[in-house]
Design a protein around this motif. Sequence first.
Motif, PDB file in Angstrom:
ATOM      1  N   ALA A  15       0.829  -1.207   0.000  1.00 29.21           N
ATOM      2  CA  ALA A  15       0.000   0.000   0.000  1.00 29.21           C
ATOM      3  C   ALA A  15       0.861   1.254   0.000  1.00 29.21           C
ATOM      4  N   ILE A  16       2.000   1.208   0.740  1.00 28.77           N
ATOM      5  CA  ILE A  16       2.903   2.369   0.773  1.00 28.77           C
ATOM      6  C   ILE A  16       3.465   2.610  -0.626  1.00 28.77           C
ATOM      7  N   LEU A  17       3.935   1.509  -1.258  1.00 30.44           N
ATOM      8  CA  LEU A  17       4.535   1.650  -2.583  1.00 30.44           C
ATOM      9  C   LEU A  17       3.502   2.195  -3.566  1.00 30.44           C
ATOM     10  N   MET A  18       2.270   1.652  -3.465  1.00 25.37           N
ATOM     11  CA  MET A  18       1.222   2.077  -4.358  1.00 25.37           C
ATOM     12  C   MET A  18       0.908   3.553  -4.171  1.00 25.37           C
ATOM     13  N   SER A  19       0.779   3.963  -2.859  1.00 25.19           N
ATOM     14  CA  SER A  19       0.372   5.336  -2.617  1.00 25.19           C
ATOM     15  C   SER A  19       1.493   6.288  -3.014  1.00 25.19           C
ATOM     16  N   HIS A  58       8.036   0.596  13.506  1.00 21.48           N
ATOM     17  CA  HIS A  58       7.434  -0.683  13.921  1.00 21.48           C
ATOM     18  C   HIS A  58       6.647  -1.285  12.757  1.00 21.48           C
ATOM     19  N   SER A  59       6.527  -2.627  12.793  1.00 21.49           N
ATOM     20  CA  SER A  59       5.730  -3.268  11.743  1.00 21.49           C
ATOM     21  C   SER A  59       4.298  -3.477  12.221  1.00 21.49           C
ATOM     22  N   ASP A  60       4.031  -3.187  13.484  1.00 22.49           N
ATOM     23  CA  ASP A  60       2.649  -3.278  13.970  1.00 22.49           C
ATOM     24  C   ASP A  60       2.212  -1.914  14.488  1.00 22.49           C
ATOM     25  N   ARG A  67       6.989   6.831  10.937  1.00 19.46           N
ATOM     26  CA  ARG A  67       5.784   6.799  10.103  1.00 19.46           C
ATOM     27  C   ARG A  67       4.996   8.115  10.188  1.00 19.46           C
ATOM     28  N   MET A  68       5.098   8.820  11.336  1.00 22.52           N
ATOM     29  CA  MET A  68       4.481  10.154  11.395  1.00 22.52           C
ATOM     30  C   MET A  68       5.189  11.089  10.422  1.00 22.52           C
ATOM     31  N   ARG A  69       6.543  10.964  10.375  1.00 19.34           N
ATOM     32  CA  ARG A  69       7.313  11.790   9.424  1.00 19.34           C
ATOM     33  C   ARG A  69       6.924  11.453   7.989  1.00 19.34           C
ATOM     34  N   GLY A 352      -5.438   0.320   3.380  1.00 22.30           N
ATOM     35  CA  GLY A 352      -4.896   1.524   2.778  1.00 22.30           C
ATOM     36  C   GLY A 352      -4.703   2.660   3.764  1.00 22.30           C
ATOM     37  N   MET A 353      -5.156   2.486   5.041  1.00 22.33           N
ATOM     38  CA  MET A 353      -4.906   3.503   6.070  1.00 22.33           C
ATOM     39  C   MET A 353      -4.421   2.778   7.334  1.00 22.33           C
ATOM     40  N   GLU A 354      -3.481   1.847   7.109  1.00 19.08           N
ATOM     41  CA  GLU A 354      -3.014   1.030   8.227  1.00 19.08           C
ATOM     42  C   GLU A 354      -2.225   1.844   9.244  1.00 19.08           C
ATOM     43  N   ASP A 355      -1.611   2.915   8.804  1.00 25.37           N
ATOM     44  CA  ASP A 355      -0.807   3.714   9.738  1.00 25.37           C
ATOM     45  C   ASP A 355      -0.676   5.144   9.233  1.00 25.37           C
ATOM     46  N   ALA A 356       0.008   5.979  10.023  1.00 26.64           N
ATOM     47  CA  ALA A 356       0.078   7.422   9.750  1.00 26.64           C
ATOM     48  C   ALA A 356       0.797   7.744   8.441  1.00 26.64           C
ATOM     49  N   SER A 357       1.589   6.796   7.916  1.00 26.87           N
ATOM     50  CA  SER A 357       2.328   7.090   6.685  1.00 26.87           C
ATOM     51  C   SER A 357       1.389   7.297   5.490  1.00 26.87           C
TER      52      SER A 357
END
Length: 400
Positions: A15-19, A58-60, A67-69, A352-357
């Motif tokens: 999802a990160i790569l896609m976004s 973290h991966s969880d 990831r906030m950055r 697609g919204m698993e984390d702040a990234s």
Amino acid sequence: MFRAAHLIAFLSLGAILMSAATLSDQAKSLHFSSIVIDTHDDTTQRLLDPKFDLGARHSDGSIDIPRMRDGGLSALFFSIWIPSKITGPQAVKQALDQIDAVHETVRNHPNDLVLATTADEIRAARAQNKIAALIGVEGGHMIANDLGVLRSFAALGVRYMTLTHTGNTDWADSSTDKSEHNGLTDFGKDVVREMNRLGVIVDVSHVSDKTFYDVLATSEAPVFASHSSCRALCSAARNMTDDMIRDLAKHGGVIQINYHVGFLSQEFRNVEAAHPELEKEINAEIKKRCGDDESCSLVAGDQIVREYMQSGKLPRVDWTKIIEHIEHAIKIAGIDHVGLGSDFDGAMMPFGMEDASHLPQITAALLQKGYSDSDIRKILGENTLRLLHEVQLASASTQP
Ligand SMILES: [Zn+2]
């Protein structure tokens, strides 16, 4: 468990790569030049674990500094939360432990984090390329019916308090408990007035509809819903009706859209309600993975529900539902009264919204829908900054 964790890591990497690939330069430049505020994160539970480092990737879970950055998150409210059933001195003690954990985390990451209590401090943090850490208390039970405790929380930097969590307090009804007080009691109204005087935002997420209207009738300052979505799109009692959204806005408030799948998707809710055995299964699996560890349970619950959505046991909910709720709230409240309150690390996040990234996707989607740069900046953070400023002004006007 090992395989599941890998699957989740793989999916979120995809999802990160896609976004990253689909974000336009315009979206990136708008997003990373905006102040982006999240008004509700349950990451505080993790901060209590001495092994957890917010500075490491973290991966969880959904929130850490890297990831906030990545997601351009400028400010977040760390939620101070304990279950409603814990009351009295024990509740105060646990709330103080969590407030201390936020302060200590900020102290241990001086290059990345700074404690903030005002809109100006959030802007100043941003100017120094730091993430502003704010504090919200999620549940009025933690003041143990004592305005002195509320004042002490405010002195420690708490800038909002959700009047209830899932259970009633002795002075306010919750949306997910039996009506006991018909809204706010007289003491509950005193709590609201004291919050106004202290410049602590009154948070109406979780409260009953009647409590909400009693708050609007009592509060001199605008109020917000730190993490609530739209009931017209998903009938959770925790979500706000169109009338409530309209009246909140008339009073100058902001609805901060919650990303929890059970508050976003009616289909998800319907299947959950039709299959109560699934919740039992999920709870048993959480217990197996985490025992009584609350922070582990919050993060594991998110993972397990995503595994259930992946395997088709629960309907798949995608992050674009967040955009539907944002747009509905804008339609009802107007562009000046909508923001973001993810519920990261305390709820079940959509694909697609698993984390702040993933936050820049929100900016990209709103651009695609035709919103102007300045309107998008309002949703991302400017509306919340305006509200913080107005609550501070209202507080100053009550001082002799
Ligand atoms: Zn909550």
